[in-house]
Design a protein around this motif. Structure first.
Motif, PDB file in Angstrom:
ATOM      1  N   TYR A 422      15.024 -55.351   7.332  1.00  7.59           N
ATOM      2  CA  TYR A 422      13.592 -55.025   7.355  1.00  7.59           C
ATOM      3  C   TYR A 422      13.076 -55.068   8.789  1.00  7.59           C
ATOM      4  N   ALA A 423      13.461 -56.116   9.507  1.00  2.00           N
ATOM      5  CA  ALA A 423      13.008 -56.251  10.894  1.00  2.00           C
ATOM      6  C   ALA A 423      13.519 -55.072  11.727  1.00  2.00           C
ATOM      7  N   LEU A 424      14.770 -54.695  11.509  1.00  2.00           N
ATOM      8  CA  LEU A 424      15.344 -53.575  12.259  1.00  2.00           C
ATOM      9  C   LEU A 424      14.603 -52.284  11.929  1.00  2.00           C
ATOM     10  N   GLN A 425      14.241 -52.161  10.644  1.00  2.00           N
ATOM     11  CA  GLN A 425      13.562 -50.942  10.219  1.00  2.00           C
ATOM     12  C   GLN A 425      12.173 -50.819  10.808  1.00  2.00           C
ATOM     13  N   LEU A 426      11.562 -51.948  11.162  1.00  2.00           N
ATOM     14  CA  LEU A 426      10.217 -51.891  11.729  1.00  2.00           C
ATOM     15  C   LEU A 426      10.223 -51.377  13.164  1.00  2.00           C
ATOM     16  N   LEU A 427      11.371 -51.505  13.828  1.00  2.34           N
ATOM     17  CA  LEU A 427      11.432 -51.171  15.259  1.00  2.34           C
ATOM     18  C   LEU A 427      10.941 -49.761  15.570  1.00  2.34           C
ATOM     19  N   THR A 428      11.552 -48.766  14.940  1.00  2.00           N
ATOM     20  CA  THR A 428      11.240 -47.386  15.303  1.00  2.00           C
ATOM     21  C   THR A 428       9.803 -46.993  14.957  1.00  2.00           C
ATOM     22  N   PRO A 429       9.339 -47.257  13.696  1.00  2.00           N
ATOM     23  CA  PRO A 429       7.948 -46.906  13.419  1.00  2.00           C
ATOM     24  C   PRO A 429       6.969 -47.600  14.365  1.00  2.00           C
ATOM     25  N   ALA A 430       7.266 -48.844  14.729  1.00  2.00           N
ATOM     26  CA  ALA A 430       6.363 -49.552  15.634  1.00  2.00           C
ATOM     27  C   ALA A 430       6.303 -48.836  16.972  1.00  2.00           C
ATOM     28  N   SER A 431       7.419 -48.299  17.399  1.00  2.00           N
ATOM     29  CA  SER A 431       7.421 -47.621  18.688  1.00  2.00           C
ATOM     30  C   SER A 431       6.648 -46.306  18.589  1.00  2.00           C
ATOM     31  N   ILE A 432       6.676 -45.687  17.414  1.00  2.00           N
ATOM     32  CA  ILE A 432       5.909 -44.454  17.232  1.00  2.00           C
ATOM     33  C   ILE A 432       4.418 -44.770  17.295  1.00  2.00           C
ATOM     34  N   LEU A 433       4.055 -45.880  16.661  1.00  2.00           N
ATOM     35  CA  LEU A 433       2.652 -46.308  16.676  1.00  2.00           C
ATOM     36  C   LEU A 433       2.193 -46.577  18.102  1.00  2.00           C
ATOM     37  N   ALA A 434       3.032 -47.269  18.854  1.00  2.00           N
ATOM     38  CA  ALA A 434       2.690 -47.586  20.242  1.00  2.00           C
ATOM     39  C   ALA A 434       2.488 -46.285  21.010  1.00  2.00           C
ATOM     40  N   ASN A 435       3.348 -45.332  20.740  1.00  2.00           N
ATOM     41  CA  ASN A 435       3.273 -44.043  21.405  1.00  2.00           C
ATOM     42  C   ASN A 435       1.970 -43.327  21.077  1.00  2.00           C
ATOM     43  N   LEU A 436       1.586 -43.394  19.797  1.00  2.00           N
ATOM     44  CA  LEU A 436       0.342 -42.755  19.366  1.00  2.00           C
ATOM     45  C   LEU A 436      -0.847 -43.380  20.075  1.00  2.00           C
ATOM     46  N   ASN A 437      -0.724 -44.669  20.347  1.00  2.00           N
ATOM     47  CA  ASN A 437      -1.806 -45.358  21.046  1.00  2.00           C
ATOM     48  C   ASN A 437      -1.699 -45.220  22.553  1.00  2.00           C
ATOM     49  N   GLY A 438      -0.820 -44.351  22.979  1.00  5.10           N
ATOM     50  CA  GLY A 438      -0.716 -44.057  24.402  1.00  5.10           C
ATOM     51  C   GLY A 438       0.018 -45.104  25.206  1.00  5.10           C
ATOM     52  N   ARG A 439       0.863 -45.874  24.555  1.00  7.29           N
ATOM     53  CA  ARG A 439       1.616 -46.882  25.304  1.00  7.29           C
ATOM     54  C   ARG A 439       3.110 -46.550  25.257  1.00  7.29           C
ATOM     55  N   THR A 440       3.845 -46.998  26.246  1.00  4.33           N
ATOM     56  CA  THR A 440       5.294 -46.759  26.211  1.00  4.33           C
ATOM     57  C   THR A 440       6.011 -48.008  25.736  1.00  4.33           C
ATOM     58  N   GLN A 441       5.234 -49.069  25.555  1.00  2.00           N
ATOM     59  CA  GLN A 441       5.835 -50.345  25.210  1.00  2.00           C
ATOM     60  C   GLN A 441       5.294 -50.830  23.869  1.00  2.00           C
ATOM     61  N   VAL A 442       6.156 -51.355  23.039  1.00  2.00           N
ATOM     62  CA  VAL A 442       5.708 -51.866  21.738  1.00  2.00           C
ATOM     63  C   VAL A 442       5.048 -53.232  21.949  1.00  2.00           C
ATOM     64  N   GLU A 443       3.835 -53.417  21.377  1.00  2.82           N
ATOM     65  CA  GLU A 443       3.143 -54.698  21.510  1.00  2.82           C
ATOM     66  C   GLU A 443       3.063 -55.400  20.158  1.00  2.82           C
ATOM     67  N   VAL A 444       2.674 -56.669  20.214  1.00  4.97           N
ATOM     68  CA  VAL A 444       2.617 -57.460  18.984  1.00  4.97           C
ATOM     69  C   VAL A 444       1.691 -56.826  17.949  1.00  4.97           C
ATOM     70  N   GLU A 445       0.577 -56.233  18.428  1.00  8.48           N
ATOM     71  CA  GLU A 445      -0.374 -55.668  17.455  1.00  8.48           C
ATOM     72  C   GLU A 445       0.231 -54.498  16.662  1.00  8.48           C
ATOM     73  N   ASP A 446       1.188 -53.792  17.281  1.00  8.99           N
ATOM     74  CA  ASP A 446       1.852 -52.703  16.547  1.00  8.99           C
ATOM     75  C   ASP A 446       2.619 -53.257  15.358  1.00  8.99           C
ATOM     76  N   ILE A 447       3.271 -54.402  15.585  1.00 10.32           N
ATOM     77  CA  ILE A 447       4.040 -55.017  14.496  1.00 10.32           C
ATOM     78  C   ILE A 447       3.096 -55.444  13.391  1.00 10.32           C
ATOM     79  N   GLY A 448       1.942 -56.011  13.788  1.00 10.07           N
ATOM     80  CA  GLY A 448       0.948 -56.439  12.812  1.00 10.07           C
ATOM     81  C   GLY A 448       0.520 -55.264  11.953  1.00 10.07           C
TER      82      GLY A 448
END
Ligand SMILES: Nc1ncnc2c1ncn2[C@@H]1O[C@H](COP(=O)(O)OP(=O)(O)OP(=O)(O)O)[C@@H](O)[C@H]1O
Ligand SMILES: [Mg+2]
Length: 476
Positions: A422-448
């Protein structure tokens, strides 16, 4: 999706960058892409598992046990036996099996199937199993043959009037010039060989050999002298052959019993790897039957006895083995006991369960005890939060993701509560979310936010158990 090219000047890696190319897994299907970080078992020369090596984190006992099995396979003392990997979902069973295949190298056949693959409306269940087993028995055939070898200097077909029809012409013979370090020879060859030359797409400047007896033509590669300056091309360059044009050459070919069955079931003639054995069984059969297999076995046994061929037992890996039914299990027992059996690796995440195809036999892992009796069982353990964090870090690197401070801890926490997967599966979508928010880095709020969008298996199951359904019992 486009891979980032080396010419791009930016140093940031896009979230969708392909994992760095790995030479060993590149040739495999995408089914194992989630394991692309696993490069082997990561054992020392003494067979001790390092805490973190070859992409593998922890799970040291199971890795060492697999190391022992590899030694047994390599010294050919494990044929006809089985290794069972048992453990909870997401504890690395499939990853271990793939690591074993990496460690064995590409010369040892490795045939993975998933238990449910045996169920098909067209092919019998047992047929799927026996075909897989035969694809896992390799055969190394060594032959010394008289060949003509060299770089092609001339290729001139001679045409003649066709005696049968007034029009058109046929090739009467072909003149082939072959050059080696020692000399050049001009050969006059049969029109059949010309056809073979055309099939292999041989042109002047290629290095080829022609078997004297069968007339089979094999293109080895392009001669060094024609090497170009491209950085990337599909051509393989080979040096000018040494010795005379006409010589005895040792040819080594790797085939599997499955290949031989197929080649003999559909005799085509031709230049493929089966040409050595292609004419073993002369018949117009189009189906692999038990009888054909026995005939192939007989011929193979003859070759082995003469010392021409060597059997290389490979590995059959049956993932989700609890999906097999009683018929398959019984057949598996018989296959394991046949004289030319490969090594079998089984994996399951079930505890005590009903053996499929029976109504009352409950057995550990859903595997009948008589098969279980033939297995060495290796258990995979769950992971600590620390280990989960390390696996996540490895995956993030492979996928080219940047993680902000605290992200790893947060994900590891999720992993501990849910599962590593489950944790591994969260990685990629979280990075997409970060990208949508204009960031190149995944932050804690993306995981939330991910956690609000997606459920892990346990939470989902818990919600159903409480209310009988996600919306309080009256849905679905
Ligand atoms: N010890 C480990 N080190 C690095 N990666 C791991 C480790 N264990 C598991 N993984 C990775 O975690 C993911 C899940 O593991 P895997 O698919 O092997 O689990 P499994 O035991 O086969 O589960 P299932 O029973 O559900 O089939 C994979 O991407 C795998 O590569
Ligand atoms: Mg698995």
């Amino acid at each position: 999706m486009k891979a980032s090219t080396s010419t791009s000047s930016s140093t940031t890696v896009p979230h969708n960058a392909l994992p760095p190319p790995s030479t060993t897994s590149a040739s495999r299907s995408s089914r194992i892409a989630s394991h692309s970080h696993i490069k082997g078992l990561g054992l020392t020369a003494e067979g001790k598992a390092l805490g973190e090596s070859a992409g593998f984190i922890g799970q040291t006992n199971a890795r060492e046990a697999c190391g022992v099995v590899i030694e047994l396979i390599k010294s050919r003392r494990f044929s006809g036996r089985a290794l069972l990997l048992a453990g909870a979902p997401g504890t690395g069973k499939t990853a271990l099996a793939l690591a074993i295949s990496h460690e064995l190298g590409s010369k040892v056949p490795f045939c993975p199937i998933v238990g449910s693959e045996v169920y098909s409306t067209e092919v019998k269940k047992t047929e799927v199993l026996s075909e897989t087993f035969r694809r896992a028995i390799g055969l190394r055939i060594k032959e010394t043959k008289e060949v003509f070898e060299g770089e092609v200097t001339e290729l001139t077909p001679s045409e003649a009037e066709n005696p049968l029809s007034g029009y058109g012409k046929t090739v009467s013979h072909v003149i082939v010039g072959l050059k080696t370090v020692k000399g050049t020879k001009q050969l006059r060859m049969d029109p059949n060989i010309y056809e073979a030359i055309l099939k292999e797409k041989v042109v002047v400047g290629d290095v080829v050999y022609v078997e004297e007896q069968t007339g089979a033509v094999k293109r080895v590669g392009r001669s060094d002298a024609y090497a170009s300056s491209y950085d990337l091309e599909a051509e393989t360059y080979v040096p000018l052959p040494k010795g005379e044009v006409h010589k005895r050459k040792e040819l080594v070919q790797d085939v599997t019993l499955g290949d031989l069955d197929a080649a003999n079931a559909r005799p085509q003639g031709g230049q493929d790897i089966m040409s050595v054995m292609g004419s073993l069984v002369k018949s117009g059969r189009t189906e692999v039957t038990e009888k054909l297999r026995r005939e192939v076995d007989r011929v193979v046994k003859g070759y082995v006895d003469q010392g021409v061929a060597e059997v290389v037992p490979g590995v059959v890996f049956i993932d989700e083995v609890h999906m097999l039914d009683i018929e398959c299990f019984t057949y598996l027992n018989a296959l394991l006991e046949s004289p030319m059996a490969p090594t079998v690796i089984l994996a399951t995440n079930r505890g005590n369960s009903l053996v499929r195809g029976t109504s009352d036999i409950v057995a550990p892992h859903g595997i009948p005890v008589d098969l279980l009796d033939r297995c060495l069982i290796v258990k995979t353990e769950g992971y600590t939060r620390d280990q989960i964090a390390k696996v996540l870090q490895v995956r993030a690197t492979v996928e080219g993701l940047k993680l902000g401070p605290g992200v790893l801890d947060r994900l590891a926490e999720e992993g501990e509560r849910g599962s590593l997967r489950y944790a591994l599966q969260l990685l990629t979508p979280a990075s997409i979310l970060a990208n949508l928010n204009g960031r190149t880095q995944v932050e804690v709020e993306d995981i939330g936010e991910m956690n609000e969008l997606f459920l892990d298996a346990k939470t989902s199951a818990g919600m159903i158990a409480q209310g009988g359904g996600y919306t309080g019992g009256n849905a679905f």
